[in-house]
Design an enzyme around this catalytic site. Structure first.
Site, PDB file in Angstrom:
ATOM      1  N   GLY A   7      50.272   4.123  35.251  1.00 19.67           N
ATOM      2  CA  GLY A   7      49.171   5.012  34.914  1.00 19.67           C
ATOM      3  C   GLY A   7      47.864   4.562  35.521  1.00 19.67           C
ATOM      4  N   GLY A 100      49.396  16.379  38.291  1.00 18.96           N
ATOM      5  CA  GLY A 100      49.643  14.947  38.147  1.00 18.96           C
ATOM      6  C   GLY A 100      51.059  14.661  37.673  1.00 18.96           C
ATOM      7  N   ASP A 102      52.252  12.205  35.830  1.00 18.74           N
ATOM      8  CA  ASP A 102      52.380  11.847  34.417  1.00 18.74           C
ATOM      9  C   ASP A 102      52.283  13.084  33.529  1.00 18.74           C
ATOM     10  OD1 ASP A 102      49.702  12.151  35.147  1.00 18.74           O
ATOM     11  OD2 ASP A 102      48.991  10.521  33.877  1.00 18.74           O
ATOM     12  N   THR A 124      44.217   8.297  29.299  1.00 21.57           N
ATOM     13  CA  THR A 124      42.926   8.109  29.958  1.00 21.57           C
ATOM     14  C   THR A 124      42.202   9.438  30.101  1.00 21.57           C
ATOM     15  OG1 THR A 124      43.837   6.237  31.172  1.00 21.57           O
ATOM     16  CG2 THR A 124      41.797   7.178  32.008  1.00 21.57           C
ATOM     17  N   THR A 175      22.688   7.424  14.531  1.00 19.33           N
ATOM     18  CA  THR A 175      22.971   7.739  15.930  1.00 19.33           C
ATOM     19  C   THR A 175      24.371   7.285  16.317  1.00 19.33           C
ATOM     20  OG1 THR A 175      20.646   7.590  16.534  1.00 19.33           O
ATOM     21  CG2 THR A 175      22.236   7.373  18.316  1.00 19.33           C
TER      22      THR A 175
END
EC number: 2.7.1.33
Length: 241
Positions: A7, A100, A102, A124, A175
């Site tokens: 990957g 792709g 994958d 990812t 935040t």
């Protein structure tokens, strides 16, 4: 059989027996040096003495050539998966050169010609793909939660918080919370929107962040950790017939 998944950030492998049961497995960050990492694993692979090595790789021709050179020292037959938009088990709306490996294998691992399916990969990149009775209709690609966070930090001067957890999609009161919950909500909101548009599609989720995201989705999700492995096995089983 030995199955390799190369990957964007990790090298994963599975060793399976004659009936497809996983005997051994591992996953390691390759830091863009997969051939070097493989070289360190070749002794282990040689001890496994598999009959065949099947490879899924998103790394490109140059790195794949280095991987091939490393694996050739084992004297074990090996082969890379090549995306085929006209593959008999699943047709695709995509140009094969644009899809792709994958992502395609994730779909191939799940595809069922009797169903409508939405396959969501949480790696990812977050990928959402729609399959209608074994015909891939297309899909969406997003940066995952960590890439989104890195982009926000690198592109702003006032937000400098890099720690925190992606544990809720309720409004943040700091935040730090607002950043993490906003990012998680962007992915969950996209999945829920696709789910609402396609209510008759089964939701299937895979990848490292699947459990985190699935718990916030507005209907049931089937978690499949083995999709890419199933896709690899299906690909080579069918291609050798």
């Amino acid at each position: 059989m030995l199955w390799l998944d190369l990957g964007n950030t990790r090298l994963k492998y599975w060793l399976t027996d004659d009936i497809g049961q996983i005997i051994s497995h591992d996953a390691t960050q390759h830091l863009q040096a997969p051939a070097e990492l493989l070289m360190g694993l070749t002794d282990r692979f040689e001890r496994y003495a598999p009959d065949f090595i099947g490879i899924s790789s998103v790394l490109g021709d140059e790195l794949n050539a280095k991987v091939s050179k490393t694996l050739s020292r084992l004297n074990i037959p090996f082969e890379f998966v090549h995306v085929d938009a006209e593959y008999p088990l699943m047709r695709s709306a995509y140009d094969a050169n644009q899809l792709g490996c994958d992502r395609w294998l994730q779909m191939l691992g799940a595809v069922d010609k009797t169903k409508r399916q939405c396959v969501i990969g949480c790696g990812t990149a977050v990928t959402i793909d729609l399959i209608d009775h074994a015909t891939h209709l297309g899909g969406y690609i997003f940066p995952n939660i960590y890439l989104q966070r890195e982009s926000l930090f690198s592109g702003t001067k006032q937000i400098t918080i890099s720690n925190g957890t992606f544990d809720s999609i309720t409004q943040g009161t700091t935040t730090q919370d607002a950043v993490h919950r906003g990012i998680l909500l962007s992915i969950v909101g996209a999945v829920n929107e696709i789910s609402n548009r396609h209510p008759n599609f089964e939701l299937i989720m895979t990848g490292g962040d699947a459990q985190m995201i699935a718990q916030h989705v507005n209907r049931s999700v089937r978690i499949r950790d083995d999709l890419l492995l199933n896709g690899l096995a299906r690909y080579f089983d069918h291609s050798k017939k």
